[in-house]
Design a protein around this motif. Structure first.
Motif: not given
Length: 539
Positions: A427-431
């Motif tokens: 997901s974007q937040q983890l990246r």
């Protein structure tokens, strides 16, 4: 004064039993310690004494035996209880699906002088008293003697609300064991709360005595009575004050619990999280007595202060009382065993150290040098949970007593904790977290056990040492079992299933499963024989 029986009318009870059974009880010659006689269709009759049990015949109970007893006792009420007029004995029936009685529990009732001595000073204060204890610990016996002392010796107007005629006996004439106290019978158990209010409105009592407060309506009626200035003396089933606090039906008796959201300034001043648990209202009962046995009790002389202390994670003010062989009552202040932190969301004091300890069920930590570690020198961590249960993570933090807080904004986090399936989705937040150099820890599943192990790695804890080491080396088995238990608890609480039987497990894991069910106020029992013995969870 030493404890002595006034009368137990045991011969009247024996006269209602089939001759062969009553004769066997007489031959056993231990009637003073007899608690109850059990007669179940197709099984051997059994007598239960304090400390042991005895089969009364080698012949199984027949329908004729059960009918013999029924013809010699009073009528069964809606609660399947009957009695013998002018005695305190109680006969409870077990019925089949057609409503036919196929089992009897004949419980010996005794009026006992002197039992109230252990709490007499509390009774004389005029404050409301709640007696808490498991079935068979003598709550009703103590309640009956309290009513007699209040009426005869303290000369107060006492009214007993007697739902099952257990306090004052069967029939219209009450047993002399209640002294001058008056007794109001309850036509149906569901009407107990109405009779409680009627007693206050019609008969001008100074004291109301109630046995087995068990519903929200009865708890509300008790509060109404207390607010009118009438002293209450009542009983409820339960083990400890802590159990009562998390019981949604009866927690109002000790003031109830509510979640309160503090402002930033107040949370900093208290050194707590923003959401804390606090007592909702003044307790209905000012004093609480935990009955541990016939001669030993735990007394909380100020329930309000005790509840507040427990919610702060502190030792509540209480004292242990016990009666020796000579009838002398001894008192000693005690420090209670610490309670399970997640059950009450215990707060943290300044500096991040938890004020309430976990006690026997919580893990102890060791640092890399192998020495026990109660405070940690590691810098505090701000954890952003992505797809991870915040409540479980908070419980894991509190159990390990590590300096960590949960944050809701990724920008504030010093580490991220997520699950394997979320990490695979990238997901974007983890990246974004990885690009900013914030470490991401990946859990196999969403269990407290997994979270504790990950936190132990973060804070460089060498091992988690439980009070009882697991008799196996496969940690994944424990995690799988606890995950299954959590899912079953969720299904029962949400009403998806009335009961769930879990996979057969070892005795160690079953104990953990029972503890989890108890934490959520659900019932559990072990069924079957090893190696197929398993836990069933239900309401």
């Amino acid at each position: 004064m030493a404890v002595t029986d006034t009368s137990n009318d045991i011969q009247l009870l024996l006269a209602t039993l089939p001759p062969a059974i009553s004769e066997a009880i007489r031959k056993a010659n231990d009637q003073d310690n007899l608690l109850e006689i059990v007669m179940d269709l197709g099984r051997l009759p059994e007598a239960r004494y304090r400390g042991h049990e005895l089969f009364l015949s080698d012949r199984e109970v027949t329908s004729e035996d059960i009918q013999y007893v029924i013809e010699r006792i009073g009528e069964f009420g809606e609660d399947n209880r009957a009695g013998i007029p002018r005695t305190l004995h109680r006969i409870s029936g077990i019925r089949n699906r057609r409503g036919v009685v196929i089992g009897l529990t004949c419980r010996v009732g005794r009026a006992v002088y002197g039992t109230v001595d252990i709490i007499r000073d509390l009774v004389e204060t005029g404050q409301s008293i709640l007696l808490l204890g498991k079935p068979g610990t003598g709550k009703t016996t103590l309640l009956r003697e309290t009513a007699r002392v209040l009426g005869d010796e303290l000369r107060k107007r006492v009214v007993i609300v007697d739902t099952s005629n257990e306090i004052a006996g069967d029939g219209d004439i009450p047993h002399p064991g209640i002294g001058r106290a008056r007794r109001m019978q309850v036509p149906r158990p569901a009407e107990q709360h109405n009779v409680m209010i009627e007693a206050v409105e019609n008969h001008m009592p100074e004291v109301i005595v109630i046995d087995e407060i068990g519903t929200e309506l009865e708890a509300a009626a008790a509060r109404t009575i207390a607010e009118r200035g009438v002293q209450l003396v009542g009983t409820a089933h339960g083990n400890t004050l802590d159990n009562l606090m998390v019981n949604p039906t009866l927690s109002d008796l000790v003031g109830g619990i509510q979640a309160v959201t503090l402002g930033d300034e107040e949370a900093r001043r208290r050194g707590t999280q923003k959401t804390v648990l606090e007592r909702k209202a003044p307790p209905t009962f000012s004093i609480l007595v935990e009955i541990q046995s016939w001669d030993r009790v735990m007394v909380y002389p100020d329930v309000a202060a005790a509840v507040d202390a427990i919610l702060r994670g502190e030792d509540p003010p209480c004292e242990q009382r016990f009666r020796d062989a000579n009838g002398v009552v001894h008192r000693e202040p005690v420090r209670r065993a610490p309670i399970d932190a997640p059950a009450f969301g215990l707060r943290r004091g300044r500096g991040g150290r938890e004020q309430g300890q976990m006690g026997g069920s919580g893990p102890r930590l060791r640092d890399r040098n192998g020495s026990a570690s109660s405070t940690l020198t590691m810098p505090p961590q701000r954890i952003f949970p992505f797809g991870v249960s915040r409540n479980r993570l908070q419980s894991a933090i509190e159990r390990l007593r590590v300096p960590a807080v949960i944050v809701r904004d990724l920008k504030e986090a010093t580490l991220v904790m997520t699950l394997k399936n979320y990490y695979r989705q990238s997901s974007q937040q983890l990246r974004q977290a990885e690009e900013q150099g914030v470490p991401v820890y990946v859990l196999r599943n969403n269990t407290i056990t997994q979270m504790e192990r990950q936190l132990a790695q973060v804070f460089q804890l060498r091992e988690l040492v439980d009070d009882e080491p697991a008799p196996f080396g496969n940690d994944s088995v424990v995690e799988e079992a606890l995950l299954e238990t959590e899912q079953a608890i969720t299904q029962v609480i949400n009403g998806e299933r009335n009961a769930v039987e879990l996979t057969p497990r070892s005795s160690y894991i079953r104990r953990l499963q029972h503890q989890m069910a108890d934490r959520y106020n659900l019932r559990s029992e072990s069924r079957g024989d090893d190696p197929n013995r398993r836990v069933k969870i239900f309401r």
